[in-house]
Design a protein around this motif. Structure first.
Motif, PDB file in Angstrom:
ATOM      1  N   ASP A   1       1.305  -0.891   0.053  1.00 19.28           N
ATOM      2  CA  ASP A   1      -0.168   0.033  -0.354  1.00 19.28           C
ATOM      3  C   ASP A   1       0.800   1.415  -0.502  1.00 19.28           C
ATOM      4  N   SER A   2       1.929   1.226   0.693  1.00 24.87           N
ATOM      5  CA  SER A   2       2.641   2.613   1.390  1.00 24.87           C
ATOM      6  C   SER A   2       3.485   2.728  -0.582  1.00 24.87           C
TER       7      SER A   2
ATOM      8  N   THR B   1       1.386   4.058  -2.568  1.00 24.84           N
ATOM      9  CA  THR B   1       1.526   5.164  -2.390  1.00 24.84           C
ATOM     10  C   THR B   1       1.763   6.487  -3.263  1.00 24.84           C
TER      11      THR B   1
ATOM     12  N   TYR C   1       1.859   6.529  -6.339  1.00 26.50           N
ATOM     13  CA  TYR C   1       0.975   7.935  -7.368  1.00 26.50           C
ATOM     14  C   TYR C   1       1.383   8.932  -6.673  1.00 26.50           C
ATOM     15  N   ILE C   2       2.428   9.003  -6.258  1.00 25.43           N
ATOM     16  CA  ILE C   2       2.727  10.710  -5.581  1.00 25.43           C
ATOM     17  C   ILE C   2       3.473  11.162  -6.551  1.00 25.43           C
TER      18      ILE C   2
END
Length: 192
Positions: free
Chosen positions: A135-136, A139, A142-143
């Motif tokens: 998940d990280s 994330t 997507y940044i």
């Protein structure tokens, strides 16, 4: 930046982060300029320009279905990303030449179909099933998308409007070239 990305994640996430960041830089840069270019430089009416923009955007979101199928059946994700990235890069550079407008837009659509559908699955494959870092990792990935979009809508749009559309499209093409170079240079990190 790479220390932030790699703190608890595989090193190959850095490669994918910057590849996607530059691809989004090129994509959103193109979108920021397309309607303005058609109306102000190619003498299309506003409604015609918006129609072309709508068709372009719709096909950009449709073609990843085909790109994913071709990658799964024949090419593999890495080859599909290379084909897509190079096709988009050529499309961006062709946008600088008015006679190649529709060919350029077609290449951008096809390239996006190959690229977009195949980079995110590589991010997922960096982690084993049940890995809490997945998940990280997404994330952080997507940044990269958001950073590329922010840079595109400020830098590419500014260059295109102030210095000429061909320079804006060229800058978007250079962004795609950087993304492909990063992907190629880091390819051994995520092979297999």
């Amino acid at each position: 930046m790479s220390q932030f990305i790699n703190k608890n994640n595989p090193h190959s996430l850095t490669t994918l982060f910057f590849t996607e960041m530059w691809e989004r830089f090129s994509y959103y840069g193109m979108r920021a300029l397309l309607v303005l270019y058609l109306v102000n430089s190619q003498n299309y009416s506003e409604s015609e320009a918006l129609h072309i923009y709508a068709v372009y955007t719709g096909l950009v979101y449709l073609t990843p279905l085909i790109g994913a199928y071709l990658a799964d059946r024949f090419l593999g994700s890495q080859k599909a990303i290379f084909i897509g990235g190079l096709t988009m890069m050529i499309g961006h550079f062709l946008m600088a030449f008015p006679n190649f407008l529709y060919l350029a837009i077609g290449m951008l659509i096809i390239g996006n179909g190959y690229f977009k559908a195949n980079i995110s699955p590589i991010v997922g494959k960096l982690y084993k099933d049940g890995d809490e870092r997945r998940d990280s990792g997404f994330t952080i990935f997507y940044i990269g998308i958001n950073v590329g979009a922010l840079l595109a809508t400020t830098v590419v749009a500014y260059v295109g409007e102030v210095y000429g559309f061909k320079w804006g499209f060229g800058l978007a093409g250079i962004g795609m070239l950087l993304g492909m170079f990063i992907f190629w240079a880091g390819r051994k990190r995520y092979e297999g």
